[in-house]
Design an enzyme around this catalytic site. Structure first.
Site: not given
Length: 167
Positions: A11-12, A25, A35, A121
């Site tokens: 998990d980032i 975005n 995001d 993704g």
């Protein structure tokens, strides 16, 4: 510097690094995928800083930083990857995300940076090329970053990234 690129599965948002890279975005107001996860984990301070620092968002291929809010990292480096599914197929824009993120990290003095696979993704960039663009750009771009950690969400992706790094 070939040994600075590493890969982990996980998990980032929980990476103990100076900065995490957010695949944002253009509007920079949160979203889905990486995001959304970064905005949720970082709390409202991340969005507030995005609104304040980037009232018009960012261009595709560009990068900018904000606070990391409640994340373990100090900063979030936001990049806007090309949306392959929407016809944005210029690989140079994808490469630019990684190169610009390293430049921003250098400006901040960040030495350890966690990266997602930008555009791989929901934006639909072909996975093999997304991995090649990430590894090659992080390996070949001059920077003071000592660890560019690619965070793979699942084991198959981790194994593909590890193969590219060692190959």
């Amino acid at each position: 510097m070939s040994d600075r690129v590493t890969v982990v599965q996980g998990d980032i948002t929980v990476q103990d690094v100076d900065a995490v890279v957010n695949a944002a975005n253009r509007g920079m107001r949160g979203g889905g995928g990486v995001d959304g996860a970064i905005h949720r984990a970082g709390g409202p301070a991340v969005l507030e800083d995005c609104v304040r620092r980037f009232p018009s968002g960012l261009a595709t291929g560009d990068a900018g930083w904000t606070t990391a809010g409640d994340l373990p990292a100090k900063w979030v480096i936001h990049v806007v990857g090309p949306n392959h599914r929407a016809g944005e197929t210029d690989r140079g824009l994808l490469v630019s995300c990684y190169a610009r993120a390293l430049a921003v990290a250098d400006e901040l003095g960040a030495r350890t940076v966690a990266f997602p696979l930008v555009s791989a993704g929901v934006y639909g960039w072909p996975l093999d090329d997304a991995i090649a663009a990430a590894v090659d750009t992080l390996r070949d771009t001059a920077s003071d970053v000592t660890e560019a950690r690619i965070v793979a969400f699942d084991e198959p992706t981790h194994d593909l990234v590890a193969g590219r790094i060692s190959g």
